[in-house]
Design a protein around this motif. Structure first.
Motif: not given
Length: 64
Positions: A42-47, A50-62
Motif C-alpha cells: 500500500r505504501r509503495a502504491i501511495r508513493d 504521489g509522484r503524479y500531480p494528476s492523481l493527487s485527488k484520487t484514492r485507491f483501495t488494495l
C-alpha cells in the motif's frame, strides 16, 4: 448518488515457478498473507501516486 467514479482497475497476479518445494510455496503464501507485506505494498502504491500531480485527488483501495 455516489461521490466517486471508478476510472480503472488493476489486478496483480503472482505466479510461482513449478517444481518448487512445498515449503517454498508455503513461504510465498505466508508472505502474501502477511499484514506487514500488504501495508508495504500500500505504501509503495501511495508513493507512486504521489509522484503524479494528476492523481493527487484520487484514492485507491488494495483488496484481496
Amino acid at each position: 448518488m455516489t461521490s466517486t467514479v471508478l476510472i480503472d482497475e488493476f489486478h496483480l497476479t503472482v505466479f510461482a515457478p513449478r517444481g518448487m518445494r512445498a515449503a517454498a510455496y508455503r513461504a510465498v503464501r505466508r508472505t502474501l498473507d502477511d499484514a506487514r507485506f500488504r501495508e508495504r505494498l500500500r505504501r509503495a502504491i501511495r508513493d507512486v501516486f504521489g509522484r503524479y500531480p494528476s492523481l493527487s485527488k484520487t484514492r485507491f483501495t488494495l483488496a484481496r
